[in-house]
Design an enzyme around this catalytic site. Structure first.
Site, PDB file in Angstrom:
ATOM      1  N   LYS A  55     -51.313   6.889   0.266  1.00  0.00           N
ATOM      2  CA  LYS A  55     -50.689   5.701   0.852  1.00  0.00           C
ATOM      3  C   LYS A  55     -50.882   5.702   2.368  1.00  0.00           C
ATOM      4  O   LYS A  55     -51.225   4.679   2.965  1.00  0.00           O
ATOM      5  CB  LYS A  55     -49.186   5.663   0.521  1.00  0.00           C
ATOM      6  N   GLN A  99     -40.623   8.441  -1.268  1.00  0.00           N
ATOM      7  CA  GLN A  99     -41.347   8.827  -2.488  1.00  0.00           C
ATOM      8  C   GLN A  99     -40.352   9.363  -3.534  1.00  0.00           C
ATOM      9  O   GLN A  99     -39.585  10.282  -3.264  1.00  0.00           O
ATOM     10  CB  GLN A  99     -42.389   9.903  -2.129  1.00  0.00           C
ATOM     11  N   ASP A 122     -40.870  -1.201  -1.272  1.00  0.00           N
ATOM     12  CA  ASP A 122     -40.981  -0.905  -2.711  1.00  0.00           C
ATOM     13  C   ASP A 122     -40.317  -1.998  -3.551  1.00  0.00           C
ATOM     14  O   ASP A 122     -40.524  -2.070  -4.754  1.00  0.00           O
ATOM     15  CB  ASP A 122     -40.292   0.440  -3.022  1.00  0.00           C
TER      16      ASP A 122
END
Ligand code: NAD
Length: 295
Positions: A55, A99, A122
Site C-alpha cells: 500500500k 491494518q 477504509d
C-alpha cells in the site's frame, strides 16, 4: 459453450492507478495540495507487513505522501487511541489506515470508531457505514468498490439483476450488498447458516464469493452466463508441497459455465489498493474543500 471472459483485475487496477496519479497531479498543480495517507501497523505479522508495504509503495507511485507508523505488538488500546488522535489532528494526513487484524488486547471497533470519519479511507467507521446504507455521500470500503468496478466492466446496467453474495462480513459482504442495492439489483446475502446454498447460488445473475473457503463454489452452483466475482484468497497445498493461491470458486469448472469471472490471484485483489488510493484522493479533496479533479 465458449469459456467465460476472464476479468483482468490487474489491468483495471493499473488503469485506475494511472487515472488517480493524473488527478493527484492536477490537485498539486491547481491547489498546491498533496494527499497524505498514514498506514498504521501494530506488531510484525509477516502477511500484514507485505500488505502494508504494498500500500505504501502504491501511494508514493501516484505522487501522494505515505506516513508509515510501526507500533509494538504489545501496545495498549489507550496508547493506540492516542496515536490515532494525533493523526486525526495532523492536516497533512488525509487518510488513516489501520491494518487489521489487531492484537487481542485491542478492541478493533474502538479503534475504527476513533478515526476521524473524513479520514477513514477504509470506509469502516460507523458514520461511513451509515452513509452507505442510507445513500448519503461517504467513503466506501475498498474491496466492495473494486468489485463494483469489475462488474461494471462486463455489465453496465445491473437493474433487476439477481445478486447473491456468499459471506456477510463488515468489510466485504455487507457493504457490497448496499452497493448492489444502489445499482438496483435484488440482493441476497448468504452465510454459514444459509440452507440450500448451491440452489441459491444457481439463482444468481451476479454471484459474489466472499467466504474464505477454498474452491467451495462448484461449477454446477453457477447459473449459465452468470457474472462471478471471486473475492476469496486462500492458500492451498499443491501435490508437490508448495502453496498456491486459490479463490472461493472452482475456477476451471466455473470458466465453462459463467459469462465472466475474476481470477485469483489477479482479480479483485489488485482493485482493493487502487480503490484505497481513490479514497485518499477523495478524502483529501473533501477536507480541503476542493472539487475532486475529473477522471
Ligand atoms: P470473514 O471470515 O470475515 O467472513 C466470511 C463470511 O463467509 C462469513 O459471513 C461467513 O458466515 C461466511 N461463510 C464462511 N463459510 C461459509 C460457508 N461454508 N458457506 C456459506 N458462508 C460461509 O471473511 P472476509 O474478511 O469477508 O473475507 C472473505 C474472503 O475474502 C477471505 O478469503 C479473504 O482473504 C478475502 N478478502 C479478499 C480481499 C481482497 O482484496 N481481494 C479483501 C478482503 C477479504
Amino acid at each position: 459453450m465458449a469459456d467465460a471472459c476472464i476479468i483482468d483485475g490487474k489491468k483495471f487496477s493499473a488503469e485506475l492507478q494511472e487515472d488517480i496519479k493524473q488527478r493527484t497531479n492536477i490537485l498539486k498543480k491547481e491547489h498546491k495540495i498533496i494527499p497524505g495517507l498514514a498506514t498504521v501497523l501494530v506488531g510484525e505479522d509477516p502477511a500484514s507487513e507485505v500488505y502494508i508495504k504494498n500500500k505504501e509503495k502504491r501511494i508514493t507511485e501516484v505522487g501522494m505522501v505515505s506516513y508509515g507508523k510501526r507500533l509494538p505488538k504489545d501496545i495498549s488500546e489507550k496508547d493506540l487511541l492516542a496515536v490515532i488522535g494525533t493523526l486525526n489532528k495532523n492536516p497533512d494526513i488525509n487518510g488513516i489506515l489501520v491494518q487489521l487484524p489487531l492484537p487481542h488486547q485491542i478492541f478493533e471497533k474502538n479503534i475504527i470508531a476513533s478515526i476521524n470519519a473524513h479520514k477513514d479511507v477504509d470506509g469502516f467507521h460507523p458514520l461511513n457505514v451509515g452513509a452507505l446504507s442510507n445513500g448519503n455521500e461517504g467513503l466506501v470500503p475498498c474491496t466492495p468498490r473494486g468489485c463494483m468496478i469489475l462488474i461494471d466492466s462486463v455489465c453496465r446496467d445491473l437493474t433487476s439483476k439477481t445478486a447473491v453474495i456468499v459471506g456477510r462480513s463488515n468489510i466485504v459482504g455487507k457493504p457490497l450488498a448496499q452497493l448492489l442495492l444502489r445499482a438496483n439489483c435484488t440482493v441476497t446475502v448468504a452465510h454459514s447458516h444459509t440452507k440450500d446454498l448451491p440452489d441459491l447460488c444457481r439463482s444468481a445473475d451476479i454471484l459474489i464469493a466472499a467466504a474464505g473457503q477454498p474452491e467451495m463454489i462448484k461449477g454446477d452452483w453457477i447459473k449459465p452466463k452468470a457474472i462471478v466475482i471471486d473475492v476469496g484468497i486462500n492458500r492451498k497445498k499443491t501435490q508437490n508441497g508448495t502453496n498456491r493461491l486459490v479463490g472461493d470458486v472452482d475456477f476451471e469448472k466455473a470458466l465453462k459455465v459463467a459469462e465472466a469471472i475474476t481470477p485469483v490471484p489477479g482479480g479483485v485483489g489488485p482493485m482493493t489498493i487502487a480503490c484505497l488510493l481513490e479514497n485518499t484522493l477523495i478524502a483529501c479533496c473533501l477536507q480541503n474543500g476542493v472539487k475532486v479533479p475529473d477522471a
